[in-house]
Motif scaffolding. Sequence first.
Motif, short mmCIF file in Angstrom:
data_model
loop_
_atom_site.label_atom_id
_atom_site.label_comp_id
_atom_site.label_asym_id
_atom_site.label_seq_id
_atom_site.Cartn_x
_atom_site.Cartn_y
_atom_site.Cartn_z
N ILE A 111 42.24 48.63 34.26
CA ILE A 111 42.72 47.48 33.51
C ILE A 111 42.62 47.83 32.04
N GLU A 112 43.75 47.85 31.35
CA GLU A 112 43.82 48.18 29.92
C GLU A 112 44.02 46.88 29.15
N THR A 113 43.23 46.66 28.10
CA THR A 113 43.31 45.41 27.35
C THR A 113 43.73 45.65 25.91
N GLY A 114 44.60 44.78 25.40
CA GLY A 114 45.00 44.84 24.00
C GLY A 114 43.88 44.37 23.10
N TYR A 115 44.00 44.71 21.82
CA TYR A 115 42.97 44.33 20.86
C TYR A 115 42.68 42.83 20.89
N GLY A 116 43.72 42.03 21.04
CA GLY A 116 43.58 40.59 20.90
C GLY A 116 42.89 39.88 22.05
N VAL A 117 42.74 40.55 23.20
CA VAL A 117 42.09 39.90 24.35
C VAL A 117 40.76 40.55 24.72
N GLU A 118 40.34 41.56 23.95
CA GLU A 118 39.11 42.28 24.30
C GLU A 118 37.87 41.38 24.27
N ALA A 119 37.87 40.39 23.37
CA ALA A 119 36.69 39.52 23.27
C ALA A 119 36.58 38.57 24.46
N THR A 120 37.72 38.25 25.08
CA THR A 120 37.72 37.34 26.24
C THR A 120 37.70 38.13 27.54
N LEU A 121 38.63 39.04 27.68
CA LEU A 121 38.68 39.89 28.86
C LEU A 121 37.89 41.16 28.54
N THR A 122 36.58 41.02 28.53
CA THR A 122 35.70 42.10 28.10
C THR A 122 35.71 43.26 29.09
N ASP A 123 35.16 44.39 28.65
CA ASP A 123 35.06 45.55 29.53
C ASP A 123 34.26 45.21 30.79
N ALA A 124 33.18 44.45 30.60
CA ALA A 124 32.34 44.08 31.75
C ALA A 124 33.11 43.22 32.74
N ARG A 125 33.90 42.28 32.24
CA ARG A 125 34.68 41.43 33.13
C ARG A 125 35.78 42.22 33.82
N CYS A 126 36.39 43.15 33.10
CA CYS A 126 37.40 44.01 33.73
C CYS A 126 36.79 44.80 34.88
N GLY A 127 35.59 45.34 34.64
CA GLY A 127 34.91 46.09 35.69
C GLY A 127 34.59 45.22 36.89
N SER A 128 34.18 43.98 36.64
CA SER A 128 33.86 43.06 37.72
C SER A 128 35.11 42.68 38.52
N ILE A 129 36.23 42.51 37.83
CA ILE A 129 37.48 42.20 38.53
C ILE A 129 37.86 43.35 39.45
N ILE A 130 37.72 44.57 38.96
CA ILE A 130 38.05 45.74 39.78
C ILE A 130 37.15 45.81 41.00
N ARG A 131 35.84 45.66 40.78
CA ARG A 131 34.87 45.83 41.87
C ARG A 131 34.86 44.69 42.87
N ASN A 132 35.10 43.46 42.40
CA ASN A 132 34.94 42.30 43.27
C ASN A 132 36.24 41.71 43.81
N TYR A 133 37.34 41.94 43.11
CA TYR A 133 38.61 41.35 43.53
C TYR A 133 39.61 42.37 44.07
N ILE A 134 39.61 43.56 43.50
CA ILE A 134 40.67 44.51 43.83
C ILE A 134 40.24 45.57 44.84
N THR A 135 39.21 46.35 44.53
CA THR A 135 38.86 47.48 45.40
C THR A 135 38.43 47.08 46.81
N PRO A 136 37.75 45.94 47.02
CA PRO A 136 37.44 45.58 48.41
C PRO A 136 38.69 45.46 49.28
N GLN A 137 39.77 44.92 48.71
CA GLN A 137 41.03 44.81 49.45
C GLN A 137 41.72 46.16 49.58
N PHE A 138 41.65 46.97 48.55
CA PHE A 138 42.27 48.30 48.60
C PHE A 138 41.64 49.15 49.70
N LYS A 139 40.33 49.03 49.87
CA LYS A 139 39.63 49.82 50.88
C LYS A 139 40.09 49.45 52.29
#
Length: 252
Positions: A111-139
């Motif tokens: 998940i790549e974020t633009g400068y303007g959304v980094e404060a809201t869609l933080t790196d930590a939240r991006c990581g959580s989205i990947i681990r909790n919403y996306i990869t479980p289904q991908f597996k």
Amino acid sequence: MQSFTKALTTAIATLLCALPAFAARIPALTSPVVDTAHIIDAATRAELAQQLTAISAQTGVQIAVLTVPTLDGESIEAYSMAVAEQWQLGERGKDNGVLLTVAVAEHELRIETGYGVEATLTDARCGSIIRNYITPQFKRGNYSVGIASGVQAIVGVLVGDKKTVNELTQAAQEDEEASEPIGLTLFALFLTVIILLSLFSRKRRRGLYMPTTFYTGRHDPFSDFSGGSHHSSGGFRGGGGSFGGGGASGKW
């Protein structure tokens, strides 16, 4: 600790981005969902495209999904950044774009974020989205469900949906607590390197040789793409937004 880990990750990503060329071709932005790997079913693809086009028109926030069969040896970080910069997602000056990139052969996504959304869609939240919403289904092989779930979570964060934000905040805290020992180890290694460099510097001042010349030339790794068109031949096109390496990567 989190800022140190982020700085280290950013430095590594910057080095990876310094590759002179990209073997994996960057497709044209013809829709908010560019599924060159053909892993999203038609109904989901159409629904996501309609939703993301509407969000772009109503708010200026541009979220796009790209799937590719392979990265052809490139890193997911470098390729995702190159795509985001060429597509120029988000409004110029607001930089409110987000890109979800999926590389099938490598089993990697970002998940790549633009400068303007980094404060809201933080790196930590991006990581959580990947681990909790996306990869479980991908597996489980449910690519359409995983991508749709990830996009909905991204949208939820950006529009301030309390349920989504609370879930991701809690997940991010749990992830940070679980990774604390790793963070401490990295910090210890960092201190060790600083101490060793200090000792070598003292020895050099006593007459021992130590190389002091380093390459400091700067080159924009994405200059090769600046001339490429980011506009769509259809109804969706980038708005001139910029990216700075924020976001998160993952594997499944």
